[in-house]
Scaffold this motif. Structure first.
Motif, PDB file in Angstrom:
ATOM      1  N   LEU A 104      11.782  14.509   6.600  1.00 13.85           N
ATOM      2  CA  LEU A 104      10.803  15.430   7.258  1.00 13.85           C
ATOM      3  C   LEU A 104       9.657  14.782   6.655  1.00 13.85           C
ATOM      4  O   LEU A 104       9.713  14.584   5.887  1.00 13.85           O
ATOM      5  CB  LEU A 104      11.538  16.860   6.930  1.00 13.85           C
ATOM      6  N   ASN A 105       8.445  14.948   7.354  1.00  8.84           N
ATOM      7  CA  ASN A 105       7.614  14.646   7.209  1.00  8.84           C
ATOM      8  C   ASN A 105       7.059  15.881   5.159  1.00  8.84           C
ATOM      9  O   ASN A 105       7.174  16.832   5.939  1.00  8.84           O
ATOM     10  CB  ASN A 105       6.939  14.810   7.855  1.00  8.84           C
ATOM     11  N   LYS A 191      25.033   0.497   8.466  1.00  9.48           N
ATOM     12  CA  LYS A 191      23.609   1.389   8.778  1.00  9.48           C
ATOM     13  C   LYS A 191      23.433   0.372  10.485  1.00  9.48           C
ATOM     14  O   LYS A 191      22.191  -0.960  10.081  1.00  9.48           O
ATOM     15  CB  LYS A 191      23.152   0.762   7.899  1.00  9.48           C
ATOM     16  N   PRO A 192      23.315   1.797  11.097  1.00 15.78           N
ATOM     17  CA  PRO A 192      23.084   0.905  13.148  1.00 15.78           C
ATOM     18  C   PRO A 192      20.870   0.846  12.676  1.00 15.78           C
ATOM     19  O   PRO A 192      20.647   1.400  12.084  1.00 15.78           O
ATOM     20  CB  PRO A 192      23.022   2.068  13.639  1.00 15.78           C
ATOM     21  N   ARG A 193      20.819  -0.550  13.194  1.00 11.64           N
ATOM     22  CA  ARG A 193      19.321  -0.573  13.584  1.00 11.64           C
ATOM     23  C   ARG A 193      18.708   1.067  14.768  1.00 11.64           C
ATOM     24  O   ARG A 193      19.316   0.440  15.039  1.00 11.64           O
ATOM     25  CB  ARG A 193      19.021  -2.079  13.625  1.00 11.64           C
ATOM     26  N   THR A 194      17.607   0.742  13.739  1.00  9.60           N
ATOM     27  CA  THR A 194      17.344   2.204  14.392  1.00  9.60           C
ATOM     28  C   THR A 194      15.676   1.046  15.154  1.00  9.60           C
ATOM     29  O   THR A 194      14.869  -0.045  14.278  1.00  9.60           O
ATOM     30  CB  THR A 194      16.473   3.068  14.347  1.00  9.60           C
ATOM     31  N   ARG A 195      14.310   2.129  15.830  1.00  8.70           N
ATOM     32  CA  ARG A 195      13.918   1.680  16.626  1.00  8.70           C
ATOM     33  C   ARG A 195      12.343   1.832  16.219  1.00  8.70           C
ATOM     34  O   ARG A 195      11.303   1.846  16.180  1.00  8.70           O
ATOM     35  CB  ARG A 195      13.364   0.963  18.217  1.00  8.70           C
ATOM     36  N   SER A 196      12.597   2.998  16.080  1.00  7.25           N
ATOM     37  CA  SER A 196      11.597   4.284  15.486  1.00  7.25           C
ATOM     38  C   SER A 196      11.387   4.458  14.027  1.00  7.25           C
ATOM     39  O   SER A 196      12.997   5.661  13.506  1.00  7.25           O
ATOM     40  CB  SER A 196      11.768   5.863  16.532  1.00  7.25           C
ATOM     41  N   LYS A 197      11.381   4.434  13.037  1.00  9.01           N
ATOM     42  CA  LYS A 197      11.447   4.942  11.569  1.00  9.01           C
ATOM     43  C   LYS A 197      10.901   6.923  11.666  1.00  9.01           C
ATOM     44  O   LYS A 197      12.033   7.026  10.914  1.00  9.01           O
ATOM     45  CB  LYS A 197      10.545   4.435  10.776  1.00  9.01           C
ATOM     46  N   MET A 198      10.239   7.036  12.596  1.00  4.60           N
ATOM     47  CA  MET A 198       9.795   8.545  12.795  1.00  4.60           C
ATOM     48  C   MET A 198      11.199   9.133  13.032  1.00  4.60           C
ATOM     49  O   MET A 198      11.485  10.634  12.376  1.00  4.60           O
ATOM     50  CB  MET A 198       8.453   9.080  13.253  1.00  4.60           C
ATOM     51  N   TYR A 199      12.271   8.844  13.802  1.00  2.00           N
ATOM     52  CA  TYR A 199      13.046  10.049  14.024  1.00  2.00           C
ATOM     53  C   TYR A 199      13.987   8.793  14.379  1.00  2.00           C
ATOM     54  O   TYR A 199      15.004   9.494  14.397  1.00  2.00           O
ATOM     55  CB  TYR A 199      12.634  10.215  16.010  1.00  2.00           C
ATOM     56  N   GLY A 200      14.828   7.611  14.252  1.00  3.10           N
ATOM     57  CA  GLY A 200      15.812   6.813  14.351  1.00  3.10           C
ATOM     58  C   GLY A 200      16.507   6.873  13.141  1.00  3.10           C
ATOM     59  O   GLY A 200      17.700   6.678  12.416  1.00  3.10           O
ATOM     60  N   ASP A 201      15.553   6.687  11.557  1.00  2.00           N
ATOM     61  CA  ASP A 201      16.168   6.813  10.632  1.00  2.00           C
ATOM     62  C   ASP A 201      16.802   8.564  10.919  1.00  2.00           C
ATOM     63  O   ASP A 201      16.877   7.964   9.617  1.00  2.00           O
ATOM     64  CB  ASP A 201      14.973   6.549   9.520  1.00  2.00           C
ATOM     65  N   ARG A 202      15.959   9.340  11.107  1.00  2.00           N
ATOM     66  CA  ARG A 202      16.633  10.680  10.870  1.00  2.00           C
ATOM     67  C   ARG A 202      17.962  11.080  11.426  1.00  2.00           C
ATOM     68  O   ARG A 202      18.622  11.812  11.981  1.00  2.00           O
ATOM     69  CB  ARG A 202      16.139  11.840  11.092  1.00  2.00           C
ATOM     70  N   ARG A 203      18.517  10.315  12.562  1.00  2.00           N
ATOM     71  CA  ARG A 203      19.473   9.905  13.114  1.00  2.00           C
ATOM     72  C   ARG A 203      20.893  10.135  11.909  1.00  2.00           C
ATOM     73  O   ARG A 203      20.682   9.725  11.218  1.00  2.00           O
ATOM     74  CB  ARG A 203      19.810   8.763  13.981  1.00  2.00           C
ATOM     75  N   PHE A 204      21.881  10.936  12.908  1.00  3.86           N
ATOM     76  CA  PHE A 204      22.718  11.020  11.720  1.00  3.86           C
ATOM     77  C   PHE A 204      23.526  10.096  10.885  1.00  3.86           C
ATOM     78  O   PHE A 204      23.620   9.916   9.762  1.00  3.86           O
ATOM     79  CB  PHE A 204      23.968  12.146  11.933  1.00  3.86           C
ATOM     80  N   ASP A 205      23.836   9.194  12.340  1.00  2.00           N
ATOM     81  CA  ASP A 205      24.657   8.097  12.000  1.00  2.00           C
ATOM     82  C   ASP A 205      23.963   6.781  10.872  1.00  2.00           C
ATOM     83  O   ASP A 205      24.138   6.219   9.853  1.00  2.00           O
ATOM     84  CB  ASP A 205      24.794   7.497  12.955  1.00  2.00           C
ATOM     85  N   VAL A 206      22.468   7.037  10.980  1.00  3.88           N
ATOM     86  CA  VAL A 206      21.775   6.815   9.723  1.00  3.88           C
ATOM     87  C   VAL A 206      21.317   6.925   8.239  1.00  3.88           C
ATOM     88  O   VAL A 206      21.405   6.089   7.843  1.00  3.88           O
ATOM     89  CB  VAL A 206      20.020   6.003  10.104  1.00  3.88           C
ATOM     90  N   SER A 207      21.011   8.230   9.066  1.00  4.01           N
ATOM     91  CA  SER A 207      20.731   9.273   7.211  1.00  4.01           C
ATOM     92  C   SER A 207      21.986   9.009   6.729  1.00  4.01           C
ATOM     93  O   SER A 207      21.541   8.717   5.020  1.00  4.01           O
ATOM     94  CB  SER A 207      20.081  10.803   7.580  1.00  4.01           C
ATOM     95  N   SER A 208      23.075   9.210   6.820  1.00  5.27           N
ATOM     96  CA  SER A 208      24.882   9.643   6.259  1.00  5.27           C
ATOM     97  C   SER A 208      25.168   7.946   6.077  1.00  5.27           C
ATOM     98  O   SER A 208      25.331   8.107   4.392  1.00  5.27           O
ATOM     99  CB  SER A 208      25.473   9.791   7.038  1.00  5.27           C
TER     100      SER A 208
END
Length: 229
Positions: A104-105, A191-208
């Motif tokens: 979170l910011n 760690k799945p790749r995401t297009r958005s660091k603001m929201y994509g990196d906060r997904r559970f599969d990424v953050s976990s």
């Protein structure tokens, strides 16, 4: 010793002389509680120790003297009512759904952290300008950002141990190298790749995966939930 009854609630209260020592007050209150418990048992009743609370009203100048006081009886400890209320009304809300606070910011996290700091000061009666970190350590309260990480890691551990719901387990993927490498025994997560660091990196599969892969190897290999905690 005095008492006041209302429905199924009973309040026992004692007027404290400023010159009285806590040891004397504690002994008198614990003897009273013991007598109450004996009377209730003899009359086929039960004193609910988990719902029994202690609250002390003192002048401001004496507040520090009575901070953190507790009473023990029947194998239980009666906790400070202030801490119970703070946990019920403040910290429980900081913990609800707090996995969403990951990454979170800083501005939003700071606002939430101020709530926790205020709760800690209220419980410990710490003055506004005193440093909060030692108090959080004493209370065993992780800061808001780390509580979010802790929650995600618990979900991840339970998913790997098949203790989490199926829909959470499906979001976790252990890294399996194609060739036999030492890294294959590291229990790392994909760690799945995401297009958005603001929201994509906060997904559970990424953050976990982000948090899990940063843990020491011995923790990643731990099988006991209590030890992992």
């Amino acid at each position: 010793m005095y008492y006041h009854c209302y429905a199924d609630d009973t309040q026992v209260y004692l007027i404290i002389n400023p010159k009285d020592s806590w040891d004397d007050i504690e002994n008198r209150l614990e003897r009273c509680l013991s007598d109450m418990q004996d009377w209730m048992q003899n009359n086929i009743l039960k004193l609910n120790q988990d719902k029994s609370e202690l609250i002390i009203f003192t002048p401001k100048r004496m507040a520090n003297e009575f901070t953190g006081r507790k009473l023990a009886f029947g194998g239980s400890v009666i906790k400070d009512a202030c801490r119970t209320l703070v946990r019920s009304l403040a910290t429980s809300r900081l913990d609800y759904g707090n996995a969403l606070f990951f990454a979170l910011n800083a501005t939003s996290l700071q606002k939430l952290q101020k709530v926790q700091n205020t709760a800690a000061r209220l419980v410990t009666r710490l003055r506004k300008h005193e440093h909060i970190t030692p108090i959080l350590i004493t209370l065993h309260w992780l800061p808001v950002a780390y509580r979010a990480q802790y929650k995600i890691l618990l979900y991840t551990f339970k998913a790997l141990q098949k203790l989490a719901p199926k829909y959470i387990q499906e979001l976790i993927q252990v890294y399996r190298p194609q060739s036999l490498l030492r890294s294959g025994d590291s229990l790392s997560l994909v760690k799945p790749r995401t297009r958005s660091k603001m929201y994509g990196d906060r997904r559970f599969d990424v953050s976990s995966a982000t948090l899990w892969n940063c843990l020491p190897l011995d923790l990643r290999k731990e099988q006991s939930l209590e030890v992992f905690k």
